[in-house]
Scaffold this motif. Structure first.
Motif, PDB file in Angstrom:
ATOM      1  N   ALA A  88       0.832  -1.206   0.000  1.00 18.48           N
ATOM      2  CA  ALA A  88       0.000   0.000   0.000  1.00 18.48           C
ATOM      3  C   ALA A  88       0.869   1.261   0.000  1.00 18.48           C
ATOM      4  O   ALA A  88       0.560   2.250  -0.694  1.00 18.48           O
ATOM      5  N   GLN A  89       1.963   1.246   0.762  1.00 12.69           N
ATOM      6  CA  GLN A  89       2.855   2.407   0.787  1.00 12.69           C
ATOM      7  C   GLN A  89       3.526   2.616  -0.563  1.00 12.69           C
ATOM      8  O   GLN A  89       3.654   3.746  -1.049  1.00 12.69           O
ATOM      9  N   LEU A  90       3.946   1.521  -1.191  1.00 10.20           N
ATOM     10  CA  LEU A  90       4.595   1.640  -2.494  1.00 10.20           C
ATOM     11  C   LEU A  90       3.606   2.108  -3.551  1.00 10.20           C
ATOM     12  O   LEU A  90       3.952   2.920  -4.436  1.00 10.20           O
ATOM     13  N   ALA A  91       2.379   1.618  -3.465  1.00  8.43           N
ATOM     14  CA  ALA A  91       1.361   2.059  -4.419  1.00  8.43           C
ATOM     15  C   ALA A  91       1.075   3.541  -4.250  1.00  8.43           C
ATOM     16  O   ALA A  91       0.860   4.267  -5.236  1.00  8.43           O
ATOM     17  N   ALA A  92       1.099   4.009  -2.977  1.00  6.99           N
ATOM     18  CA  ALA A  92       0.850   5.432  -2.722  1.00  6.99           C
ATOM     19  C   ALA A  92       1.977   6.294  -3.276  1.00  6.99           C
ATOM     20  O   ALA A  92       1.748   7.425  -3.716  1.00  6.99           O
ATOM     21  N   LEU A  93       3.198   5.761  -3.265  1.00 10.06           N
ATOM     22  CA  LEU A  93       4.322   6.502  -3.839  1.00 10.06           C
ATOM     23  C   LEU A  93       4.180   6.629  -5.347  1.00 10.06           C
ATOM     24  O   LEU A  93       4.557   7.650  -5.935  1.00 10.06           O
ATOM     25  N   GLY A  94       3.671   5.583  -5.983  1.00 14.22           N
ATOM     26  CA  GLY A  94       3.525   5.589  -7.432  1.00 14.22           C
ATOM     27  C   GLY A  94       4.800   5.145  -8.116  1.00 14.22           C
ATOM     28  O   GLY A  94       5.870   5.031  -7.502  1.00 14.22           O
ATOM     29  N   GLY A  95       4.697   4.878  -9.400  1.00 17.63           N
ATOM     30  CA  GLY A  95       5.846   4.430 -10.150  1.00 17.63           C
ATOM     31  C   GLY A  95       6.892   5.517 -10.305  1.00 17.63           C
ATOM     32  O   GLY A  95       6.591   6.706 -10.299  1.00 17.63           O
TER      33      GLY A  95
END
Length: 411
Positions: A339-346
């Motif tokens: 979830a944290q990585l998804a919030a950061l975005g690519g």
């Protein structure tokens, strides 16, 4: 009557020295008393009828010869024994031992450290020396031989003061905010003390500045360090004695509220990292792949030697708080959730860790792969349709062949 005649004896120089007292008045009194004793003895002999008869032979002199052993049949041993670093006039006890280990003589040195053993039978000897009023390490000399009529010089002895008995202990908890106390015990009464607190951290260590009392307040600056307490005792008659107590556990700190984000955006973050000499390290250094999927969770193993119990972690481009993580055995395990990585975005990002106690900073470069955007399109749908069409095609082909077969049969 027989007469007792004392023959004159010409004494040697040594004899004269040994009997010099006979030339003084006390000596003359001694001779008078001795003469009186002889006269009384003779008188007693006459009274008992021991006088010679009138027809006796001519008088035969009776010569009384003093029994004096020549001084040259003895030997002597001399030397010096002192205590290094002791007060002037500190005496040493020197004991002369024979080759059988028996004590022959025991004396104290004079204030200059001199000693002498006199009238020694020829043979092998050794000396044992120790402080008379000071605590010293005992000394035993090599064996030496005393010949007849000679003086042996024993090699000079320099004793070392011995340390005092005693120990120190530390009481208290090795946690930030607590007070530690160092206590001395077992030292001789009257000993004076100086103190010093110290630390060790891996290959580094040393004294803690300005901490020379018997107590120590534990601060954030000591987190991750092992503490020690030194006491140095001084007392006359002993060498200066330093003892130490070392705590078995390193200093820890309780978990605190996280610090604020170190920078407001990626641009100011670069300036912040440069100021703290914390250029980003690669993701592989902390055990992460070159590219992280936003659909998975990961754990980064960040080496941490700044002396902290906890680190606060943020992720950039925009500051995102990842969490507060403990430091154990020089490593902080930082968990990055999907979830944290998804919030950061690519794209490229930077992970920043800040020590809660030391303020130390480290950073890690990350690359995150973006997930497909949610448009309502299911990528599995085309595959499902193709499978259905394939099944329908197969069914139609089978039906057509069946019809052709029946028509042929009817003809």
């Amino acid at each position: 009557m027989d007469r007792i005649v004392t023959s004159p004896i010409t004494p040697t120089a040594a004899h004269r020295g040994a009997h010099a007292a006979t030339s003084d008045p006390a000596g003359r009194r001694t001779r008078r008393i001795a003469g009186l004793g002889i006269a009384m003895t003779l008188a007693a002999g006459s009274a008992l009828g021991l006088a010679a008869p009138a027809h006796a032979d001519p008088i035969t002199p009776i010569i009384v010869q003093p029994m004096i052993m020549p001084i040259m049949s003895f030997g002597f041993a001399t030397g010096t024994a002192t205590i290094a670093g002791s007060a002037a006039g500190d005496l040493v006890t020197v004991t002369l031992m024979n080759s059988s280990g028996n004590t022959v003589q025991s004396i104290q040195t004079d204030s200059a450290g001199n000693y002498s053993f006199i009238f020694l039978s020829p043979g092998d000897y050794y000396v044992v020396a120790s402080g008379s009023s000071s605590s010293t390490f005992p000394y035993t000399s090599p064996t030496f031989t005393v010949p007849t009529g000679s003086t042996v010089s024993v090699p000079a002895i320099s004793l070392e003061l011995a340390p005092m008995p005693g120990s120190v202990t530390i009481t208290g908890d090795a946690t930030v905010g607590s007070t530690l106390t160092g206590t001395v015990s077992g030292f001789p009464a009257g000993a004076a003390f100086t103190y010093q607190w110290g630390y060790s951290a891996g290959e580094s260590g040393g004294p803690i500045d300005d901490q020379t009392g018997s107590t120590l307040m534990v601060t954030d600056a000591l987190v991750g360090k092992s503490l020690s307490f030194f006491a140095t005792a001084t007392k006359a008659g002993f060498s200066d004695t330093t003892v130490r107590s070392l705590m078995n556990t390193a200093v820890t700190a309780a978990k605190k509220a996280p610090v604020s984000a170190p920078a407001s955006d990626a641009g100011s973050l670069s300036t912040y990292l440069t100021a703290h000499q914390a250029a980003p390290i690669t993701s592989s250094t902390v055990g992460l792949p070159a590219s992280l999927s936003s659909e998975k969770s990961y754990t980064a193993n960040l080496g941490w030697n700044s002396g902290d119990s906890f680190v606060d972690v943020y992720a950039y481009s925009s500051p995102t708080f990842i969490g507060t993580f403990p430091v154990s055995n020089g490593t902080s395990q930082i968990t990055l959730s999907a979830a944290q990585l998804a919030a950061l975005g690519g794209g490229s990002h930077t992970l920043v860790a800040i020590g809660q106690s030391s303020g130390g900073v480290q950073s890690v470069a990350l690359s995150v792969s973006a997930a497909l955007a949610s448009t309502g399109f299911d990528p599995m749908l085309p595959m499902g349709i193709a499978a259905i069409l394939l099944l329908l095609g197969g069914s139609l082909l089978f039906t057509r062949r069946a019809q052709l077969a029946r028509a042929a049969t009817a003809e």
